[in-house]
Design a protein around this motif. Structure first.
Motif, mmCIF file in Angstrom:
data_model
loop_
_atom_site.group_PDB
_atom_site.id
_atom_site.type_symbol
_atom_site.label_atom_id
_atom_site.label_comp_id
_atom_site.label_asym_id
_atom_site.label_seq_id
_atom_site.Cartn_x
_atom_site.Cartn_y
_atom_site.Cartn_z
ATOM 1 N N THR A 26 0.836 -1.209 0.000
ATOM 2 C CA THR A 26 0.000 0.000 0.000
ATOM 3 C C THR A 26 0.868 1.256 0.000
ATOM 4 N N SER A 27 1.899 1.232 0.825
ATOM 5 C CA SER A 27 2.795 2.385 0.908
ATOM 6 C C SER A 27 3.493 2.649 -0.420
ATOM 7 N N LYS A 28 4.004 1.590 -1.044
ATOM 8 C CA LYS A 28 4.751 1.759 -2.293
ATOM 9 C C LYS A 28 3.836 2.211 -3.439
ATOM 10 N N LEU A 29 2.631 1.682 -3.501
ATOM 11 C CA LEU A 29 1.692 2.122 -4.533
ATOM 12 C C LEU A 29 1.314 3.586 -4.337
ATOM 13 N N THR A 30 1.114 3.977 -3.087
ATOM 14 C CA THR A 30 0.781 5.369 -2.784
ATOM 15 C C THR A 30 1.939 6.292 -3.136
ATOM 16 N N GLN A 31 3.175 5.863 -2.803
ATOM 17 C CA GLN A 31 4.354 6.670 -3.144
ATOM 18 C C GLN A 31 4.512 6.833 -4.649
ATOM 19 N N ALA A 32 4.039 5.836 -5.419
ATOM 20 C CA ALA A 32 4.132 5.922 -6.885
ATOM 21 C C ALA A 32 3.043 6.797 -7.471
ATOM 22 N N GLY A 33 2.156 7.309 -6.617
ATOM 23 C CA GLY A 33 1.141 8.249 -7.085
ATOM 24 C C GLY A 33 -0.255 7.694 -7.175
ATOM 25 N N ALA A 34 -0.422 6.398 -6.916
ATOM 26 C CA ALA A 34 -1.744 5.793 -7.029
ATOM 27 C C ALA A 34 -2.646 6.215 -5.876
ATOM 28 N N GLN A 35 -3.939 6.236 -6.163
ATOM 29 C CA GLN A 35 -4.945 6.396 -5.120
ATOM 30 C C GLN A 35 -5.393 4.992 -4.743
ATOM 31 N N VAL A 36 -5.020 4.553 -3.539
ATOM 32 C CA VAL A 36 -5.224 3.163 -3.137
ATOM 33 C C VAL A 36 -6.403 3.069 -2.173
ATOM 34 N N HIS A 37 -7.376 2.257 -2.547
ATOM 35 C CA HIS A 37 -8.548 2.021 -1.712
ATOM 36 C C HIS A 37 -8.496 0.571 -1.245
ATOM 37 N N VAL A 38 -8.308 0.377 0.045
ATOM 38 C CA VAL A 38 -8.083 -0.959 0.598
ATOM 39 C C VAL A 38 -9.393 -1.563 1.089
ATOM 40 N N ILE A 39 -9.601 -2.831 0.710
ATOM 41 C CA ILE A 39 -10.701 -3.627 1.243
ATOM 42 C C ILE A 39 -10.088 -4.773 2.036
ATOM 43 N N LEU A 40 -10.436 -4.882 3.298
ATOM 44 C CA LEU A 40 -9.955 -5.971 4.144
ATOM 45 C C LEU A 40 -11.060 -6.994 4.343
ATOM 46 N N THR A 41 -10.727 -8.275 4.184
ATOM 47 C CA THR A 41 -11.682 -9.304 4.570
ATOM 48 C C THR A 41 -11.717 -9.395 6.097
ATOM 49 N N GLU A 42 -12.738 -10.065 6.608
ATOM 50 C CA GLU A 42 -12.849 -10.221 8.059
ATOM 51 C C GLU A 42 -11.626 -10.919 8.637
ATOM 52 N N ASN A 43 -11.128 -11.955 7.926
ATOM 53 C CA ASN A 43 -9.961 -12.680 8.418
ATOM 54 C C ASN A 43 -8.683 -11.862 8.315
ATOM 55 N N ALA A 44 -8.613 -10.972 7.331
ATOM 56 C CA ALA A 44 -7.417 -10.140 7.193
ATOM 57 C C ALA A 44 -7.219 -9.267 8.423
#
Length: 417
Positions: A26-44
């Motif tokens: 997530t950090s690296k994608l954000t640093q590359a300029g992407a807008q990152v929207h994270v979905i976590l499963t219940e187990n995650a």
């Protein structure tokens, strides 16, 4: 690092120990300029808490289908519609199985079912789970839907086993994402620049065939389908209407082409003959079985004490039949050889009434089945030969269509730039 500016990436994180790597991703994608929207499963959430991803992405984190913070939209539909790419990392066997079978029972799987964006999956699990036939079948099914995979690494797994199943490193996944966007940009640029097949219907065959011996065994070959898929994509990007008839492969289904999945040589024969009359250019790159078992056993054969003799019959010759039935079609065949390559290719071109044949020595490094490159020589019906240097299979595909168009205009291959 290539910029991912203005790219909206939905990152699905599943419940495995490798979820901790998703934070770095997530950090690296954000640093590359992407807008990152994270979905976590219940187990995650048993491994990494939502606040971690919120801090790294500077975006809300989604965990519950029924949590709707913005009353103006339905969250999973909004994410699905606006995504440029959906990335699942790590992807567990459980979630892979769900999406392969259309199960949507949480925020991540409902979003996946709703999106039309490309999907990239980075599996992570125990090596025995990864190699289980059910998991392999689910991944093959997803590949046939057009989903892309980032191969897991080999090494010591958290469970103590050593083998394939370790989540690819965040840097590798970021590179895979950047590579996909680069390829997409190149396709868009090429499509805008060259539309010289705009009025053509191109029929392509790709991959291997499988001839059943019994319910669990079959005869096949090492063909990966990469050359045929590259040909189909090149024709599509140059404006053609494309039908791709493919044997079983692990490749994502190309977007924007009519796709026909087959398994046996008879199924491929029937599909080709059905589409042949409407075709203008036929490129038969599939590696088709020359022989098939005379009898297919209804039940699994048991091992005996002595040798086993398998009786084979000759399979239908698809390329020869195309040559016999063609009317307006320009027909291109392939000759994958190991010796006397040009001699055998020339003979095949004449015997099967082809207009052009693509010859290659599969023993050469960079020219074998499964490689990403090829080294070929084009031979034409009027006696011309053109040897190409080692190129990517996509570059070979474009050179092939350049050559086909020259011959349709009755021009020599020497004009090929």
């Amino acid at each position: 690092m290539d910029s991912l500016a203005e790219k909206r990436i939905v990152l699905g994180v599943c419940g495995g120990i490798a979820a901790y790597k998703a934070a770095a991703l997530t950090s690296k994608l954000t640093q590359a300029g992407a807008q990152v929207h994270v979905i976590l499963t219940e187990n995650a959430m048993n491994f990494v808490q939502p606040v971690t991803f919120q801090a790294l992405s500077h975006q809300p984190v989604y965990t519950d289908t029924f949590s709707e913070p913005d009353p103006h939209v339905i969250s999973h539909i909004d994410l699905a519609d606006k995504a440029d790419l959906v990335l699942i990392a790590p992807a567990t066997a459980n979630v892979i199985g769900k999406i392969a079978n259309g199960i949507a029972d949480d925020m991540l799987t409902t979003t996946l079912l709703a999106t039309k964006a490309p999907v990239m999956i980075a599996p992570a699990m125990n090596v025995n789970m990864y190699e289980h036939p059910a998991v392999a079948a689910n991944m093959e099914k997803l590949a046939s839907f057009g989903y892309r995979f980032v191969e897991p690494g080999v090494g010591l797994l958290a469970c103590g086993w050593v083998g394939k199943g370790r989540l690819a490193e965040p840097e590798e996944i970021v590179e895979a994402v950047q590579s996909w966007f680069r390829q997409q940009a190149a396709r868009d640029t090429q499509a805008a620049a060259k539309q010289d097949l705009l009025d053509k219907h191109v029929l392509v065959t790709a991959g291997p065939t499988r001839e059943k011996i019994d319910p669990v065994r079959y005869i096949t070959n090492h063909a990966s389908g990469k050359m045929g898929y590259a040909i189909a994509e090149a024709a599509r990007d140059r404006g053609a209407r494309v039908t791709l008839i493919s044997g079983p492969t692990a490749l994502p289904r190309p977007e924007g082409v009519a796709f026909v999945a087959v398994e046996s040589v008879q199924e491929m024969f029937d599909a080709v003959m059905e589409h042949l009359p409407q075709s203008d250019i036929v490129v038969k790159s599939a590696a088709v079985s020359d022989y098939r078992p005379k009898t297919v056993q209804a039940h699994k054969m048991k091992k005996g004490d002595g040798p086993f003799v398998l009786e084979l019959d000759k399979a239908p010759d698809i390329l020869k039949t195309i040559g016999e039935r063609k009317t307006k079609q320009f027909v291109v065949g392939f000759a994958a050889e190991t010796q006397d390559v040009l001699l055998h290719a020339q003979s095949k071109l004449e015997r099967k009434n082809l207009d052009m044949i693509v010859a290659n020595n599969v023993l050469l490094e960079g020219a074998g089945m499964g490689s990403d490159t090829n080294i070929v020589t084009l031979l034409t019906r009027d006696g011309e030969q053109l040897a190409l240097e080692k190129l990517s299979k996509r570059a070979v595909a474009d050179k092939l269509f350049d050559a086909v168009l020259l011959k349709l205009q009755q021009k020599p291959l020497s004009e090929l730039s």
